[in-house]
Design a protein around this motif. Structure first.
Motif, short mmCIF file in Angstrom:
data_model
loop_
_atom_site.label_atom_id
_atom_site.label_comp_id
_atom_site.label_asym_id
_atom_site.label_seq_id
_atom_site.Cartn_x
_atom_site.Cartn_y
_atom_site.Cartn_z
N ARG A 113 6.87 7.40 4.66
CA ARG A 113 5.47 7.65 4.31
C ARG A 113 4.88 8.79 5.11
O ARG A 113 4.08 9.56 4.61
N PHE A 114 5.27 8.89 6.39
CA PHE A 114 4.70 9.91 7.27
C PHE A 114 5.79 10.76 7.91
O PHE A 114 5.91 10.83 9.13
N ASN A 129 0.83 -1.20 0.00
CA ASN A 129 0.00 0.00 0.00
C ASN A 129 0.87 1.25 0.00
O ASN A 129 0.53 2.28 -0.60
N SER A 130 1.99 1.17 0.69
CA SER A 130 2.91 2.30 0.74
C SER A 130 3.51 2.57 -0.64
O SER A 130 3.64 3.72 -1.08
N VAL A 131 3.90 1.50 -1.32
CA VAL A 131 4.44 1.64 -2.67
C VAL A 131 3.39 2.25 -3.60
O VAL A 131 3.68 3.15 -4.40
N ASN A 132 2.17 1.77 -3.48
CA ASN A 132 1.07 2.28 -4.30
C ASN A 132 0.85 3.78 -4.07
O ASN A 132 0.51 4.53 -4.99
N ASN A 133 1.07 4.20 -2.84
CA ASN A 133 0.92 5.61 -2.50
C ASN A 133 1.91 6.49 -3.27
O ASN A 133 1.56 7.55 -3.78
N TYR A 134 3.16 6.02 -3.37
CA TYR A 134 4.17 6.78 -4.12
C TYR A 134 3.84 6.78 -5.61
O TYR A 134 4.00 7.81 -6.31
N SER A 137 0.95 6.54 -7.01
CA SER A 137 -0.20 7.41 -7.28
C SER A 137 0.21 8.89 -7.32
O SER A 137 -0.45 9.70 -7.96
N LYS A 138 1.31 9.22 -6.65
CA LYS A 138 1.81 10.60 -6.63
C LYS A 138 2.85 10.84 -7.73
O LYS A 138 3.44 11.91 -7.82
N SER A 139 3.10 9.79 -8.55
CA SER A 139 4.10 9.85 -9.63
C SER A 139 5.50 10.15 -9.09
O SER A 139 6.32 10.80 -9.76
N ASP A 140 5.75 9.71 -7.88
CA ASP A 140 7.07 9.90 -7.26
C ASP A 140 7.90 8.63 -7.50
O ASP A 140 8.03 7.76 -6.64
#
Length: 271
Positions: A139-140, A83-88, A90-93
């Motif tokens: 992440r945070f 989920n953490s990878v998916n978060n990056y 989604s931000k195109s980072d």
């Protein structure tokens, strides 16, 4: 004279008969005693083999239970990390995603290598824990800072700990305590000697606390946390049963108003 001789002969024969009867009685008593001793030995051997068989079966059942518990734990951990990878993504980072995946793959390789072990050196567990906290901090970064302190005079390699024992408590501290804090929080992991044969691992966070965290959770989140903590408690109970009370865990509020959480682990050295 003849009568006296016959009387003497009768007394002799009677005495001989009594002696034979006494010897026969002694033989019977000895036979009974030997039989009882033999019976007790057989009973003792049967009890011993039954006990050993029962212990072996119990040990085998515990191993199966531990394997089942570990298999449930790893997918949960992997899911959260992905989920953490998916978060990056989604931000195109892309750079952060690649860096995260590199650390994540290193962590997962170690987790899988240790997945069949009941205990690993504490030094290795702390290394893995630092990688995990680093991943969560990436992440945070605005939610918490962290520190891992180990007494300089303490040789942590002499202590053994169940693999991934600390991680779920760290995860709870971050996801259910520090993440909801309005200002920036702090996560601390301290390892210190209690005596020659025991050490303490103290995990503290100054997050919103367990009570307020429970109020914010959905029904599904409560079930997931209950299962995760139940998993850990079962692992500890089984390992302590198998290896003799090597680990104990206690949880308390950090502050009197219910804010923050403190988890204390007591770990015994192998003898």
């Amino acid at each position: 004279m003849e009568q006296e001789r016959e009387l003497s002969q009768s007394k002799y024969e009677l005495a001989l008969t009594e002696q034979e009867l006494a010897e026969e009685s002694y033989k019977r008593q000895r036979y009974i005693i030997y039989s009882l001793i033999f019976g007790l030995l057989l009973t003792g051997l049967a009890a011993f083999f039954f006990y050993r068989s029962n212990q072996q079966q119990k040990f085998a059942n515990n191993l199966l239970a531990l394997k089942s518990l570990r298999s449930r734990m790893n997918p949960h951990f992997i899911f959260n990390a992905l989920n953490s990878v998916n978060n990056y993504i989604s931000k195109s980072d892309e750079r952060s995603a690649n860096r995260y995946l590199s650390d994540f793959s290193r962590l997962m390789r170690s987790v899988l290598e240790n997945s069949e072990e009941d205990f690993i050196p504490l030094s290795k567990e702390l290394e893995l824990l630092e990688v995990y906290i680093k991943l969560e901090h990436s992440r945070f970064p605005d939610k918490f800072d962290y520190v891992i302190q180990v007494d300089q005079d303490l040789d942590v390699s002499t202590f053994q700990i169940p693999p991934m024992l600390l991680q779920p408590y760290i995860e709870n501290a971050i996801w259910h305590g520090l993440r909801y804090k309005e200002d920036k929080g702090r996560l601390e992991v301290k390892v210190r000697a209690k005596n020659e044969d025991e050490l303490e691992i103290l995990v503290t966070d100054d997050g919103i606390g367990r009570k307020k965290s429970a109020e914010l959770k959905t029904v599904n989140q409560r079930k997931q946390k209950s299962k995760g903590m139940g998993n850990i408690k079962q692992r500890i109970a089984i390992l302590n049963d198998m290896y003799g009370d090597k680990v104990s865990v206690s949880i308390s509020n950090l502050k009197s108003n219910g804010e923050g959480t403190q988890v204390l682990f007591i770990l015994k050295k192998d003898k």
